[in-house]
Write a protein that holds these residues in place. Structure first.
Motif, mmCIF file in Angstrom:
data_model
loop_
_atom_site.group_PDB
_atom_site.id
_atom_site.type_symbol
_atom_site.label_atom_id
_atom_site.label_comp_id
_atom_site.label_asym_id
_atom_site.label_seq_id
_atom_site.Cartn_x
_atom_site.Cartn_y
_atom_site.Cartn_z
ATOM 1 N N VAL A 4 0.843 -1.195 0.000
ATOM 2 C CA VAL A 4 0.000 0.000 0.000
ATOM 3 C C VAL A 4 0.881 1.249 0.000
ATOM 4 O O VAL A 4 1.893 1.294 0.696
ATOM 5 N N THR A 5 0.485 2.263 -0.779
ATOM 6 C CA THR A 5 1.185 3.544 -0.793
ATOM 7 C C THR A 5 0.197 4.663 -0.511
ATOM 8 O O THR A 5 -0.822 4.779 -1.189
ATOM 9 N N VAL A 6 0.518 5.472 0.512
ATOM 10 C CA VAL A 6 -0.271 6.660 0.826
ATOM 11 C C VAL A 6 0.398 7.838 0.124
ATOM 12 O O VAL A 6 1.603 8.044 0.257
ATOM 13 N N ASN A 7 -0.376 8.599 -0.642
ATOM 14 C CA ASN A 7 0.151 9.781 -1.325
ATOM 15 C C ASN A 7 -0.014 10.989 -0.410
ATOM 16 O O ASN A 7 -1.026 11.674 -0.440
ATOM 17 N N SER A 8 1.000 11.230 0.417
ATOM 18 C CA SER A 8 0.946 12.309 1.409
ATOM 19 C C SER A 8 1.705 13.533 0.892
ATOM 20 O O SER A 8 2.446 13.443 -0.085
ATOM 21 N N PRO A 9 1.559 14.676 1.577
ATOM 22 C CA PRO A 9 2.309 15.866 1.179
ATOM 23 C C PRO A 9 3.822 15.667 1.271
ATOM 24 O O PRO A 9 4.577 16.393 0.647
ATOM 25 N N MET A 10 4.265 14.686 2.054
ATOM 26 C CA MET A 10 5.697 14.402 2.180
ATOM 27 C C MET A 10 6.145 13.385 1.136
ATOM 28 O O MET A 10 7.225 12.832 1.241
ATOM 29 N N GLY A 11 5.300 13.120 0.162
ATOM 30 C CA GLY A 11 5.628 12.166 -0.891
ATOM 31 C C GLY A 11 5.003 10.819 -0.605
ATOM 32 O O GLY A 11 4.334 10.624 0.410
ATOM 33 N N PRO A 12 5.213 9.871 -1.508
ATOM 34 C CA PRO A 12 4.634 8.532 -1.342
ATOM 35 C C PRO A 12 5.168 7.852 -0.081
ATOM 36 O O PRO A 12 6.368 7.859 0.167
ATOM 37 N N GLN A 13 4.255 7.285 0.714
ATOM 38 C CA GLN A 13 4.616 6.582 1.944
ATOM 39 C C GLN A 13 4.203 5.114 1.803
ATOM 40 O O GLN A 13 3.033 4.782 1.961
ATOM 41 N N PRO A 14 5.163 4.229 1.479
ATOM 42 C CA PRO A 14 4.814 2.817 1.289
ATOM 43 C C PRO A 14 4.671 2.072 2.612
ATOM 44 O O PRO A 14 5.306 2.416 3.604
ATOM 45 N N SER A 15 3.808 1.074 2.604
ATOM 46 C CA SER A 15 3.677 0.189 3.760
ATOM 47 C C SER A 15 3.211 -1.170 3.268
ATOM 48 O O SER A 15 2.762 -1.317 2.139
ATOM 49 N N THR A 16 3.337 -2.151 4.148
ATOM 50 C CA THR A 16 2.860 -3.499 3.869
ATOM 51 C C THR A 16 1.733 -3.791 4.848
ATOM 52 O O THR A 16 1.895 -3.628 6.056
ATOM 53 N N LEU A 17 0.600 -4.198 4.304
ATOM 54 C CA LEU A 17 -0.587 -4.476 5.103
ATOM 55 C C LEU A 17 -0.919 -5.956 4.965
ATOM 56 O O LEU A 17 -1.046 -6.452 3.849
ATOM 57 N N THR A 18 -1.030 -6.654 6.082
ATOM 58 C CA THR A 18 -1.443 -8.053 6.076
ATOM 59 C C THR A 18 -2.750 -8.138 6.846
ATOM 60 O O THR A 18 -2.790 -7.777 8.035
ATOM 61 N N ILE A 19 -3.834 -8.551 6.166
ATOM 62 C CA ILE A 19 -5.154 -8.532 6.791
ATOM 63 C C ILE A 19 -5.881 -9.862 6.618
ATOM 64 O O ILE A 19 -5.606 -10.620 5.689
ATOM 65 N N LYS A 20 -6.822 -10.086 7.535
ATOM 66 C CA LYS A 20 -7.670 -11.267 7.492
ATOM 67 C C LYS A 20 -9.054 -10.871 7.991
ATOM 68 O O LYS A 20 -9.185 -10.242 9.032
ATOM 69 N N ALA A 21 -10.065 -11.223 7.215
ATOM 70 C CA ALA A 21 -11.443 -10.949 7.607
ATOM 71 C C ALA A 21 -11.977 -12.119 8.423
ATOM 72 O O ALA A 21 -11.770 -13.273 8.057
ATOM 73 N N GLU A 22 -12.640 -11.800 9.530
ATOM 74 C CA GLU A 22 -13.288 -12.814 10.365
ATOM 75 C C GLU A 22 -14.677 -12.290 10.667
ATOM 76 O O GLU A 22 -14.848 -11.466 11.553
ATOM 77 N N GLY A 23 -15.670 -12.744 9.868
ATOM 78 C CA GLY A 23 -17.006 -12.170 9.983
ATOM 79 C C GLY A 23 -16.944 -10.730 9.517
ATOM 80 O O GLY A 23 -16.458 -10.435 8.442
ATOM 81 N N GLY A 24 -17.387 -9.796 10.348
ATOM 82 C CA GLY A 24 -17.326 -8.380 10.016
ATOM 83 C C GLY A 24 -16.091 -7.689 10.553
ATOM 84 O O GLY A 24 -15.925 -6.487 10.400
#
Length: 98
Positions: free
Chosen positions: A9-29
């Motif tokens: 994931v990359t957030v386009n912030s005023p300080m430039g692109p901010q990359p991150s790694t997101l690991t997610i799992k859905a459990e119901g809602g």
């Protein structure tokens, strides 16, 4: 298509692109997982999933202590939305399945 997985994931912030790694799992809602950026990894909070719509928050300390509030949608192998960064406003984010 499931929202589960690892996302670059990359957030386009005023300080430039901010990359991150997101690991997610859905459990119901509920959405659980971790987000890693700038060498720091921590659990996400307030994670919710409704169909392809996802939301979560993440507290950061760099460059300023604040809570980032993410809201977006998964479309196949892509994710996009916006992140609210406290008093700094909202910025777009996007990413793809790793």
């Amino acid at each position: 298509m499931s929202v589960d997985g690892t996302w670059n994931v990359t957030v386009n912030s005023p300080m430039g692109p901010q990359p991150s790694t997101l690991t997610i799992k859905a459990e119901g809602g509920a959405l659980t997982g971790t987000q890693s950026a700038q060498g720091n990894s921590q659990p996400i909070a307030n994670g919710k999933v409704d169909g392809n719509n996802v939301s979560w928050s993440n507290s950061i300390t760099t460059p300023f202590p604040m809570t980032l509030e993410f809201s977006g949608a998964v479309d196949g192998d892509k994710i996009s939305g916006s992140v609210k960064a406290g008093a700094f406003g909202s910025f777009p984010f996007s990413g793809s399945r790793a």
